[in-house]
Design a protein around this motif. Sequence first.
Motif, short mmCIF file in Angstrom:
data_model
loop_
_atom_site.label_atom_id
_atom_site.label_comp_id
_atom_site.label_asym_id
_atom_site.label_seq_id
_atom_site.Cartn_x
_atom_site.Cartn_y
_atom_site.Cartn_z
N LYS A 17 14.99 -10.16 6.59
CA LYS A 17 16.25 -9.47 6.27
C LYS A 17 16.24 -8.01 6.71
N ASP A 18 15.12 -7.31 6.48
CA ASP A 18 15.14 -5.87 6.80
C ASP A 18 13.93 -5.39 7.60
N GLN A 19 13.11 -6.32 8.07
CA GLN A 19 11.96 -6.03 8.93
C GLN A 19 10.93 -5.10 8.28
N THR A 20 10.80 -5.20 6.96
CA THR A 20 9.77 -4.42 6.27
C THR A 20 8.67 -5.33 5.76
N VAL A 21 7.47 -4.78 5.67
CA VAL A 21 6.33 -5.50 5.09
C VAL A 21 5.62 -4.56 4.13
N ARG A 22 4.88 -5.14 3.24
CA ARG A 22 4.17 -4.33 2.24
C ARG A 22 2.91 -3.72 2.82
N PHE A 23 2.69 -2.44 2.50
CA PHE A 23 1.43 -1.76 2.74
C PHE A 23 0.78 -1.59 1.38
N SER A 24 -0.27 -2.35 1.12
CA SER A 24 -0.84 -2.46 -0.22
C SER A 24 -1.95 -1.44 -0.47
N GLN A 25 -2.00 -0.93 -1.69
CA GLN A 25 -3.12 -0.12 -2.10
C GLN A 25 -4.35 -1.02 -2.19
N PRO A 26 -5.54 -0.50 -1.90
CA PRO A 26 -6.76 -1.32 -1.96
C PRO A 26 -6.93 -2.06 -3.28
N ASN A 92 -6.76 4.96 -3.58
CA ASN A 92 -5.71 4.09 -4.11
C ASN A 92 -4.40 4.84 -4.30
N GLU A 93 -4.49 6.13 -4.52
CA GLU A 93 -3.28 6.94 -4.72
C GLU A 93 -2.71 7.45 -3.41
N LYS A 94 -3.42 7.23 -2.31
CA LYS A 94 -3.01 7.88 -1.06
C LYS A 94 -2.69 6.94 0.09
N ILE A 95 -3.33 5.75 0.15
CA ILE A 95 -3.16 4.92 1.35
C ILE A 95 -2.61 3.54 1.03
N GLY A 96 -1.91 3.00 2.03
CA GLY A 96 -1.46 1.62 2.00
C GLY A 96 -1.99 0.92 3.23
N ILE A 97 -2.34 -0.35 3.08
CA ILE A 97 -2.99 -1.09 4.17
C ILE A 97 -2.21 -2.37 4.47
N LEU A 98 -2.00 -2.61 5.76
CA LEU A 98 -1.41 -3.86 6.22
C LEU A 98 -2.53 -4.67 6.88
N CYS A 99 -2.78 -5.86 6.37
CA CYS A 99 -3.87 -6.71 6.87
C CYS A 99 -3.34 -7.70 7.89
N LEU A 100 -3.95 -7.71 9.06
CA LEU A 100 -3.59 -8.63 10.14
C LEU A 100 -4.81 -9.47 10.49
N THR A 101 -4.60 -10.49 11.31
CA THR A 101 -5.71 -11.33 11.75
C THR A 101 -5.65 -11.51 13.25
N ARG A 102 -6.80 -11.68 13.87
CA ARG A 102 -6.87 -11.89 15.32
C ARG A 102 -7.48 -13.26 15.61
N ALA A 103 -6.98 -13.90 16.65
CA ALA A 103 -7.49 -15.24 16.98
C ALA A 103 -7.23 -15.54 18.46
N GLU A 104 -8.14 -16.28 19.05
CA GLU A 104 -7.96 -16.73 20.44
C GLU A 104 -7.32 -18.10 20.43
N THR A 105 -6.07 -18.15 20.03
CA THR A 105 -5.35 -19.42 19.90
C THR A 105 -4.01 -19.33 20.59
N LEU A 106 -3.46 -20.47 20.95
CA LEU A 106 -2.13 -20.50 21.56
C LEU A 106 -1.06 -20.10 20.56
N MET A 107 -1.28 -20.43 19.30
CA MET A 107 -0.35 -20.14 18.23
C MET A 107 -1.13 -20.04 16.93
N PRO A 108 -0.55 -19.51 15.86
CA PRO A 108 -1.30 -19.39 14.60
C PRO A 108 -1.58 -20.75 14.00
N ALA A 109 -2.84 -21.14 13.96
CA ALA A 109 -3.18 -22.50 13.52
C ALA A 109 -4.37 -22.51 12.57
#
Length: 278
Positions: A17-26, A92-109
Amino acid sequence: MKTYKYLGNVSAECFLKDQTVRFSQPKAFNDPFELQPEFHVLDEEFIEGEERPCQFVIHGHQSSYEKYLLTNHTAETQSRKLDGKNIFSQLNEKIGILCLTRAETLMPANFLMWAHYAESHQGIVIEFKPDSEFIKNSSPVHYLPRRPIIDAKLLYENEYVAIEDLYFKSDIWSYENEIRITKPLSECRNLNIKDALGNEIYVSEIPLNSIKCIYLGCNSSDSIKSEAIKLHQSSGINVVFLKVHDEEYKLIPYTNLGGTWSDIYKTSEQLLFDREKM
């Protein structure tokens, strides 16, 4: 190597809907050991509280933890540990983290990732363009068989320390092959709501020009599909609908908005005959 972000049902709807994602505190993560390696003191003259406080740098500072890793720690150093909880609490009071994953795949599987982070295939996966500025400043997670022990000099003889020098996880998590994008919470938007653990929820936008494709889980709802179609119509981003293969333990595309049937056929054939590219 491809870069993906798995999103659950609610997070997927918000992103579509708005192209936002959460940046989470540790502290909002599912691993209680986040940002808490052990810091042991070897310097006999060191007095805790008198050290020069370092500054953790999110981007642009080279990782240096390897030269401070201790492999032959003793009972004496074990008894002289720094309290890392103070560092953890401050970050915890200062940073937000977005977790991604990397893979050598044709698509997320990765079935575990689909199950855990996309809510049993109800959510979506975002694939990023490999040259995207958005993922350019990502940092890797370091996987180790035991909790790392680091010479406390890392913290008090360096004015600046890369934040990724705290990004350690047990190797039981290595299937995630995680990289992280870190932002100051001051650069994120506070939604003024809290998660189930009582943590405030901060979000930030993902630039549409950084996205190569969006994959819809095989159990995604009609609402998710509708929002994905709307996003495709407004942005032109490829949207791929996935389903379960009739015979194999595989996910295969059956609709490709922005692509062609030949793309679907080609991908399906490659998945069918090349297990390594699942």
